[in-house]
Scaffold this active site. Structure first.
Site, PDB file in Angstrom:
ATOM      1  N   LYS A  30      58.168  69.049  11.595  1.00 43.24           N
ATOM      2  CA  LYS A  30      58.457  67.923  12.508  1.00 43.24           C
ATOM      3  C   LYS A  30      59.285  68.403  13.687  1.00 43.24           C
ATOM      4  CE  LYS A  30      59.763  63.894  11.022  1.00 43.24           C
ATOM      5  NZ  LYS A  30      60.620  63.002  10.226  1.00 43.24           N
TER       6      LYS A  30
HETATM    7  O1  LIG Z   1      58.731  61.512   9.451  1.00 42.98           O
HETATM    8  C1  LIG Z   1      58.875  60.493  10.033  1.00 42.98           C
HETATM    9  C2  LIG Z   1      58.114  60.312  11.243  1.00 42.98           C
HETATM   10  O2  LIG Z   1      57.277  61.384  11.374  1.00 42.98           O
HETATM   11  C3  LIG Z   1      59.741  59.471   9.481  1.00 42.98           C
HETATM   12  O3  LIG Z   1      60.485  60.025   8.425  1.00 42.98           O
HETATM   13  C4  LIG Z   1      60.675  58.844  10.468  1.00 42.98           C
HETATM   14  O4  LIG Z   1      61.689  59.746  10.766  1.00 42.98           O
HETATM   15  C5  LIG Z   1      61.166  57.557   9.890  1.00 42.98           C
HETATM   16  O5  LIG Z   1      60.091  56.716   9.740  1.00 42.98           O
HETATM   17  C6  LIG Z   1      62.139  56.873  10.742  1.00 42.98           C
HETATM   18  O6  LIG Z   1      63.201  57.705  11.023  1.00 42.98           O
HETATM   19  C7  LIG Z   1      62.671  55.666  10.067  1.00 42.98           C
HETATM   20  O7  LIG Z   1      63.246  54.916  11.066  1.00 42.98           O
HETATM   21  P1  LIG Z   1      64.080  53.608  10.782  1.00 42.98           P
HETATM   22  O8  LIG Z   1      63.351  52.843   9.752  1.00 42.98           O
HETATM   23  O9  LIG Z   1      65.404  54.078  10.336  1.00 42.98           O
HETATM   24  O10 LIG Z   1      64.133  52.951  12.112  1.00 42.98           O
END
Ligand SMILES: O=C(CO)[C@@H](O)[C@H](O)[C@H](O)[C@H](O)COP(=O)(O)O
Ligand SMILES: O=C[C@H](O)COP(=O)(O)O
Length: 951
Positions: A148
């Site tokens: 990522k």
């Molecule tokens: O890997 C990913 C996106 O590629 C996810 O883990 C992503 O970081 C998460 O969906 C987000 O960080 C979650 O965001 P939130 O629900 O805290 O707003």
């Protein structure tokens, strides 16, 4: 394994039919190990896993499920918390990748991925990101890994480079359509680069993670604020609540559909490339007023992924609706965005802020995560690490926490380890930072030191005499004093004086025919080691004849005059110093390690102890958990904001000499441009009434030898509200850790003071004055005449005009009284004695300083010349003008010649004292010199009496 029928399928399983892949936005060891992830894959057709720093923080930050691996790593290696975290994370990612491997195979490398994010600290660092992506890819070594990378403008080129290297990439933190377009271009360009190199495009998968709910979070908050403020468009604004994020996502999908029709993409597809899919991230509903599956139901479309946090996944399985929604309502989505623009909701601005906040929040999560790993590591390593406990008054404690938080937010510890001079003054600092690497570097070459040690032992030297000053002698002195003599090795003596009596005493201690002589000078041009070398070389030659060189070792920086001389004289060995390490930072380089080896200290174990300190203070450890940054912040904040600038060192006697080294480090590094921390060493501990409000106490406590009375006295000071930092060592060898901690802490304190901690502008000034006097002596055979302003009994008093005018008095007591009457709260008194440093004189100076402290309630320093000139002398001249100095000189009962020079040791010492005094006076310091004529012993006794009466 994959659910192929929608009939009877739950909503999660049914997504396959509309070609959307549900991934799980969660990982933790127990969840993978107990088969929960495998169950989701097998039962619900979950096809991938994403992780991020916040997810790992939750997993590793609490509980004990990682302890077994942590213990096993720590049993084998000395690692930093950053490396330890990575080992844990890599294992989790690998295990999850194995669980998902069948999906990866069955879907022909379209699904079945596990994502691991590059360090969020690198989000603004193109090269660092590309390098880290390649490193993690190689470390995990699983084909179904996705690296990522955040979509910051700085990372876009790194995305291209990583794709071009054939690495699967999950581009994360995408909020704006414009950013998405740049990501798509980087992805296409990366594939084109790979194609040009003849790489296999079919194996390179990529997703573009578009964050959804956070957009609504921001926009809705702005809507609420404006509605509350009575905005005239309140109704229109309200109608947009919870709609903007989905509309934005839909338009991203429209763009994706356009891209896959372009000839550019079609050419790559024809070469075997797979499309980059849009992945909906941040899909957990935050606003309880909305459906808990809002960001799943409304974003369903072919060739996409939705990564769901566990609760959202459960909700969708339970009551989600599988219907292609993504490609529908596009006009309505455009309308929503147009309305948002019309009402001035500034989506572009919001998405920019969200990128910054996203990076910051992952940094914060990473800080939390690394802080927890560091704390865990500290607990599990128990007494392998030194401890620090602070007892600070409330306001100071709060300011220290603020300082630490500032360092955390600005990533200053990483800048420091990156050797970025902007941490200090943006000057020459970067050239002086190799001490950060010296432990690793010396460990890599430890065999060289060990074979030297074996040779020294085999040659059976009875004594080792080290000659050097300041940074070249104080570290070895600490080693000699702390560890004493080792079986099979000679006693290590350290000579750092030009006092003829002192030189003669050392000459008597050794048997020149059986002594190993070490002359240590970084520059190779320092006066004292050169004349000591001349003297002892002469002496040894008388005993050893032509083979004298075989008893001499030099430690000096490459290319120095000393190196040339050592070669000419056929020295046994020449050990190189590192020119990018200053003298006071050199103890963990050859300057400390060669004498350590020669005196029988187990060098590898010593360096490993130091390495534990290095690793615990490295760039990966957030300030609050970082032993060096924590201490440095306390020193810096206490001195600059609270006037606690007298660093008072208390120690268990067995390790008390550490203070002599520490004095130099702190005083020379910080005491300049009118600022600084004044170290107060060896001042016997007194009750709370003995101290003013300018102290910061550091108690170096050697646990196995600790003294109950000392602990009690420290407790009394804490109770009285004095700031106290207690550092506990569990073994003497842990001074190696403390060497490094204090080096880093001093550098950190220097940043708070806003000075360059690695220069010493005022040390040179005394050297210049001394040189003038010795040159004059060489020409005329005597030092320039000087006139005392008063003479009483055995004493002659000298001072510059200004000081002399302030020190009228018709007796020695009256002059001293006038001098000490100038002392006020917050000042310190330093006794600077250019006499032999032995048990009797050390007791004398101690007794006298305590009298002054206890009557004047000020900090006192007791120093011997010329050794302090290379140490605290810098701060006395360049630091705050709060010092009141009494210089003590005496007639030498016996002098010693310096072979090859007209001047003698006595002349040099006298010139040094005068040179030092002239500079103190020139800097406007309150300074008085008393010269003792006749018997030193009697003169000191009388002086003690006079001082007692004067104060
Ligand atoms: O890997 C990913 C996106 O590629 C996810 O883990 C992503 O970081 C998460 O969906 C987000 O960080 C979650 O965001 P939130 O629900 O805290 O707003
Ligand atoms: O702290 C350093 C002293 O001034 C001695 O310097 P040197 O190692 O170049 O002789």
């Amino acid at each position: 394994m994959t659910a192929s029928h929608t009939q009877g399928a739950n909503p999660l399983q049914a997504l396959a039919a509309v070609q959307q892949s549900p991934w799980l936005d969660f990982i933790r060891r127990s969840f993978v190990e107990d088969g929960s992830l495998a169950r989701l894959v097998q039962t619900d057709d979950v096809r991938g896993v994403t992780s991020n720093p916040a997810i790992f923080q939750k997993a590793m930050g609490e509980g004990t499920e990682y302890d077994a691996q942590i213990k096993s790593v720590l049993a084998q290696e000395i690692v930093s918390p950053g490396t330890l975290y990575e080992k844990l994370a890599v294992q989790d990612i690998k295990t999850a990748a194995h669980v998902l491997a069948p999906v990866y195979e069955q879907t022909k490398r379209r699904d079945g991925f596990v994502s691991l994010e590059v360090s969020p600290y690198l989000a603004r660092d193109e090269k660092g990101t590309a390098h880290e992506a390649a490193r993690l890819w190689a470390d995990v070594a699983e084909p179904n890994l996705m690296i990522k990378i955040p979509a910051t403008p700085e990372s876009i080129p790194a995305i291209r480079e990583t794709i071009a290297a054939g690495i699967n990439v999950n581009v994360t933190l995408i909020f704006a359509l414009s950013a998405y377009k740049a990501v798509v271009d980087a992805w296409l360009s990366g594939l084109e680069d790979l194609h040009k190199k003849g790489g296999d495009l079919s194996g390179v998968a990529s997703v573009a993670s578009f964050f959804v709910s956070r957009i609504d979070g921001k926009i809705d908050a702005e809507i609420d604020r404006r509605v509350k403020a009575g905005d005239k468009n309140a109704d229109g604004l309200q109608a947009l609540r919870g709609k903007v994020a989905i509309a934005n996502a839909k338009l991203a999908y429209v763009y994706w559909q356009e891209i896959i029709q372009t000839p550019r993409w079609k050419a790559l597809a024809a070469a075997g490339a797979q499309p980059q899919r849009l992945l909906w991230a941040s899909t957990g509903t935050k606003d309880k007023a909305y459906s808990d599956v809002l960001y799943v139901d409304n974003l369903i479309g072919p060739h996409t992924v939705n990564t769901l946090p566990p609760a959202t996944m459960d909700a969708f399985r339970d009551h989600g609706t599988v219907k292609e929604t993504l490609g529908t309502g596009i006009d309505a989505a455009r309308h929503v965005l147009a309305e948002a623009e019309r009402f001035g909701l500034n989506l572009e601005g919001v998405t920019k802020i969200l990128v910054d906040e996203g990076v910051a929040s992952f940094e914060e999560a990473f800080d939390g995560l690394l802080g927890s790993v560091a704390a865990k590591q500290k607990t599990l390593l128990t007494d392998k690490l030194t401890d620090i406990k602070t007892a600070l008054p409330e306001k100071l404690e709060k300011a220290v926490q603020d300082g630490l938080d500032d360092w955390r937010k600005n990533g200053t510890i990483r800048k420091l380890w990156n050797k970025d001079a902007s941490v200090w003054t943006g000057g020459e600092e970067a050239k002086w930072l190799k001490w950060l690497d010296t432990v690793d570097e010396r460990l890599a070459h430890v065999a060289e030191l060990e074979s030297f040690q074996a040779e020294v032992k085999a040659r059976g030297f009875k004594q080792v005499l080290l000659m050097g000053m300041g940074g070249s002698s104080l570290g070895p002195e600490v080693l000699a004093e702390t560890f004493g003599k080792h079986e099979g090795f000679g006693h290590l003596y350290v000579l750092d004086s030009t006092d003829p009596q002192q030189v003669a005493t050392y000459a008597k201690k050794i048997d020149p025919a059986n002594t190993l002589f070490i002359v240590a000078s970084k520059s190779g041009g320092t006066l004292e080691p050169n004349i000591m070398l001349a003297y002892f070389h002469d002496l040894a030659k008388k005993a050893l004849g032509e083979k004298v060189g075989s008893h001499f070792v030099a430690i000096t920086d490459p290319g120095s005059k000393l190196e040339a001389l050592a070669k000419k004289e056929g020295f046994w060995k020449i050990f190189a110093g590192e020119p990018q390490i200053g003298g006071r930072y050199s103890v963990l380089s050859n300057f400390g390690l060669v004498p350590a080896a020669a005196s029988g200290i187990p060098v590898k174990l010593f360096l490993e102890d130091a390495l534990r300190g290095v690793r615990m203070s490295d760039a990966s450890v957030p300030p609050a958990q970082n032993p060096g940054v924590l201490l440095g912040t306390i020193l810096g904040v206490a001195a600059t904001q609270f006037g606690h600038d007298k660093l008072t060192v208390i120690a268990t006697p067995q390790i008390a000499d550490f203070g002599a080294w520490l004095e130099q480090l702190v005083a020379e590094s910080t005491g300049k441009h009118g600022k600084g921390i004044i170290p107060i060493d060896e001042e016997t501990l007194g009750g709370p009434k003995r101290y003013g409000t300018d102290r910061l106490f550091v108690y170096l406590r050697l646990a196995p030898e600790h003294r109950h009375e000392q602990d009690e006295a420290i407790a009394t000071l804490i109770d009285a509200g004095q700031p106290v930092v207690t550092i506990t060592l569990h073994s003497k060898r842990q001074i190696a850790q403390e060497f490094f901690r204090w080096e880093l802490a001093t550098a950190v304190a220097g940043a708070f003071l806003g000075i360059d901690p690695f220069d010493q502008p005022d040390v040179e000034a005394s050297k210049v004055e001394t040189r003038k006097l010795t040159d004059a002596y060489n020409k005329t055979g005597k030092l320039p005449a000087e006139q005392p302003f008063a003479e009483h009994g055995p004493f002659a008093f000298f001072a510059d005009k200004t000081n002399a005018a302030a020190l009228k008095g018709d007796s020695a007591e009256a002059i001293l009284k006038a001098h000490f009457d100038r002392v006020k709260a917050g000042d310190y008194v330093a006794l600077l004695a250019y006499i032999e440093r032995d048990t009797a004189t050390r007791e004398w100076i101690q007794h006298t300083r305590l009298k002054i402290r206890d009557t004047k309630t000020v900090a006192t320093a007791a120093e011997f010349g010329p050794r302090f000139l290379h140490s605290t002398g810098q701060a006395y001249k360049g630091g705050p003008n709060t010092g009141v100095f009494l210089q003590i000189t005496a007639d030498d009962a016996h002098d010693l010649p310096v072979p090859g020079e007209n001047y003698s040791f006595g002349v040099v010492k006298a010139a040094q004292a005068r040179g030092d005094f002239d500079v103190l006076a020139e800097r406007g310091r309150r300074a008085l010199r008393v010269h003792i004529r006749g018997s030193l012993k009697d003169g000191l006794a009388e002086l003690a009496k006079a001082v007692h009466q004067a104060v």
